[in-house]
Design an enzyme around this catalytic site. Sequence first.
Site, PDB file in Angstrom:
ATOM      1  N   LYS A  56      -5.027  -9.636  -6.285  1.00 18.37           N
ATOM      2  CA  LYS A  56      -6.269  -9.738  -5.290  1.00 18.37           C
ATOM      3  C   LYS A  56      -7.452  -8.821  -5.943  1.00 18.37           C
ATOM      4  O   LYS A  56      -7.142  -7.730  -6.109  1.00 18.37           O
ATOM      5  CB  LYS A  56      -5.740  -9.386  -3.829  1.00 18.37           C
ATOM      6  CG  LYS A  56      -6.797  -9.680  -2.783  1.00 18.37           C
ATOM      7  CD  LYS A  56      -6.636  -9.183  -1.450  1.00 18.37           C
ATOM      8  CE  LYS A  56      -6.742  -7.713  -1.192  1.00 18.37           C
ATOM      9  NZ  LYS A  56      -7.097  -7.223  -0.010  1.00 18.37           N
ATOM     10  N   LYS A  82     -11.445  -3.627  -3.067  1.00 18.01           N
ATOM     11  CA  LYS A  82     -12.095  -2.349  -3.464  1.00 18.01           C
ATOM     12  C   LYS A  82     -11.568  -1.186  -3.893  1.00 18.01           C
ATOM     13  O   LYS A  82     -12.245  -0.595  -4.742  1.00 18.01           O
ATOM     14  CB  LYS A  82     -12.892  -1.795  -1.955  1.00 18.01           C
ATOM     15  CG  LYS A  82     -13.420  -2.983  -1.139  1.00 18.01           C
ATOM     16  CD  LYS A  82     -13.758  -2.082   0.134  1.00 18.01           C
ATOM     17  CE  LYS A  82     -13.727  -3.134   1.526  1.00 18.01           C
ATOM     18  NZ  LYS A  82     -12.337  -2.792   1.973  1.00 18.01           N
ATOM     19  N   LYS A 142       0.723  -1.290   0.009  1.00 18.93           N
ATOM     20  CA  LYS A 142       0.042  -0.082   0.127  1.00 18.93           C
ATOM     21  C   LYS A 142       0.837   1.242  -0.069  1.00 18.93           C
ATOM     22  O   LYS A 142       0.548   2.235  -0.546  1.00 18.93           O
ATOM     23  CB  LYS A 142      -0.912   0.077   1.077  1.00 18.93           C
ATOM     24  CG  LYS A 142      -2.094  -1.127   0.871  1.00 18.93           C
ATOM     25  CD  LYS A 142      -3.241  -0.711   1.710  1.00 18.93           C
ATOM     26  CE  LYS A 142      -4.436  -1.845   1.370  1.00 18.93           C
ATOM     27  NZ  LYS A 142      -5.655  -1.631   2.106  1.00 18.93           N
TER      28      LYS A 142
HETATM   29  N1  AQP Z   1     -10.000 -10.753  -2.552  1.00 18.80           N
HETATM   30  C1  AQP Z   1     -10.286 -11.199  -1.457  1.00 18.80           C
HETATM   31  N2  AQP Z   1     -10.596 -12.456  -1.449  1.00 18.80           N
HETATM   32  C2  AQP Z   1     -10.784 -13.035  -0.183  1.00 18.80           C
HETATM   33  N3  AQP Z   1     -11.066 -12.189   1.066  1.00 18.80           N
HETATM   34  C3  AQP Z   1     -10.659 -10.906   0.852  1.00 18.80           C
HETATM   35  N4  AQP Z   1     -11.110  -9.905   1.803  1.00 18.80           N
HETATM   36  C4  AQP Z   1     -10.504  -8.862   1.049  1.00 18.80           C
HETATM   37  N5  AQP Z   1     -10.316  -8.912  -0.263  1.00 18.80           N
HETATM   38  C5  AQP Z   1     -10.580 -10.309  -0.433  1.00 18.80           C
HETATM   39  C6  AQP Z   1     -11.199 -10.201   3.138  1.00 18.80           C
HETATM   40  O1  AQP Z   1     -12.135  -9.257   3.572  1.00 18.80           O
HETATM   41  C7  AQP Z   1     -11.857  -8.609   4.717  1.00 18.80           C
HETATM   42  C8  AQP Z   1     -12.046  -7.426   4.741  1.00 18.80           C
HETATM   43  O2  AQP Z   1     -10.869  -6.749   4.262  1.00 18.80           O
HETATM   44  P1  AQP Z   1     -10.652  -5.094   4.431  1.00 18.80           P
HETATM   45  O3  AQP Z   1     -11.647  -4.398   3.715  1.00 18.80           O
HETATM   46  O4  AQP Z   1     -10.405  -4.763   5.847  1.00 18.80           O
HETATM   47  O5  AQP Z   1      -9.255  -5.002   3.870  1.00 18.80           O
HETATM   48  P2  AQP Z   1      -8.432  -5.556   2.443  1.00 18.80           P
HETATM   49  O6  AQP Z   1      -8.121  -6.960   2.702  1.00 18.80           O
HETATM   50  O7  AQP Z   1      -7.392  -4.673   2.172  1.00 18.80           O
HETATM   51  O8  AQP Z   1      -9.573  -5.503   1.620  1.00 18.80           O
HETATM   52  P3  AQP Z   1      -9.550  -4.690   0.319  1.00 18.80           P
HETATM   53  O9  AQP Z   1     -10.767  -5.071  -0.704  1.00 18.80           O
HETATM   54  O10 AQP Z   1      -8.454  -4.973  -0.690  1.00 18.80           O
HETATM   55  O11 AQP Z   1      -9.643  -3.156   0.736  1.00 18.80           O
HETATM   56  P4  AQP Z   1      -9.056  -1.976   0.116  1.00 18.80           P
HETATM   57  O12 AQP Z   1      -9.161  -2.064  -1.274  1.00 18.80           O
HETATM   58  O13 AQP Z   1      -9.622  -0.783   0.797  1.00 18.80           O
HETATM   59  O14 AQP Z   1      -7.411  -2.146   0.604  1.00 18.80           O
HETATM   60  C9  AQP Z   1     -10.623  -9.413   5.383  1.00 18.80           C
HETATM   61  O15 AQP Z   1     -10.700 -10.753   6.047  1.00 18.80           O
HETATM   62  C10 AQP Z   1     -10.038  -9.589   3.968  1.00 18.80           C
HETATM   63  O16 AQP Z   1      -8.987 -10.979   4.123  1.00 18.80           O
END
Ligand code: AQP
Length: 340
Positions: A201, A204, A118
Amino acid sequence: MVACRRSKRVFSGIQPTGNLTLGNYLGALKRFVEIQDSGVETIYCLVDLHAITTWQNPAELSDATREAAAGFMASGIDPARSILFNQSQVPAHSELAWIFNCVARMGWLGRMTQFKDKAGKNRENASVGLFAYPALMAADILVYHATHVPVGDDQKQHLELTRDIAIKFNNDFEVDFFPVIEPIIEGTATRVMSLRDGTKKMSKSDPSDMSRINLTDDSNKIAAKIRKAKTDSAPVPESPDGLVGRHEAANLLHIFAALSDQSIETITSEFGGRMFSEFKAVLTELAVDRIGPVTAELNRLMKDPAEIDRILASGAEQATLIAEPIVRQTHDIVGMIGSR
Ligand code: AQP
């Protein structure tokens, strides 16, 4: 010696940083609901303090927090059976996070791959909060003496750090106070990948909306995104062995398996030999069937934001009742004087 609790208590959270994705749903939310329905004590949190470790527009943050709460409830989280709240309403998280900032070592945090990803090349310009993110995450979990944490695969390293923080705190202060948590990383979709690049991955915050399915997408959008999802020219393989090195193909099959609650072996034996154009049509039907009702309920709940705020405030009150005494005991252990 202060003893830690031993009975099972589950905690997990999601950042309200935009639309919830199919990755959040399959990797986290679906499991959250199954665990709640199994009768275990569950605490689920919209981690808005984590969200601001990268810039968030204030109005968008409030909307995204309400939308995430609606997404949780639309997926099956019942505020009567799970505690559901947003992190900033329970100051105990930040209070314990400060103490954990003093337990965690710079070297531990510096090895976190999420920070490296990040922060990117411009590390000097990343917020201090982004660096300390995993210490706050440890506080989120341990402030409830939670024992089990369901997450997607990407959070494994942060949970190992949570274990290290609990162990170091217990050793430093010669107590058995914080539990050494168990991650729950299970199922066929612990890492849902981008629809545009099977090595990345689904996220969002990916700049391309075509890379993900959002829980707010209607059936036309879902169909268009799956139709345009990247694949290769070979047909669906007859067994999972044929998926080695085929990241995009593997991703679509894993999504199908998770949405239909079947194993990847069942899916390859059912669709083996068929072209991806055909498989994508069946996957679209399944995705619309499973996500459609969640989207409809999410949209219904979003019509009453005051009710969502009330639910989050009530969840925060319940969470505070558990977290406050744990912070107080932590202060005692550390040697801080206080009367509350
Ligand atoms: N692609 C994914 N596959 C499986 N699990 C996922 N999680 C996120 N993306 C995937 C799981 O969702 C939970 C919450 O994640 P988060 O929103 O706190 O942070 P993150 O993992 O950083 O998710 P994003 O979507 O990638 O968010 P941004 O883009 O804001 O950084 C966690 O349990 C995560 O494992």
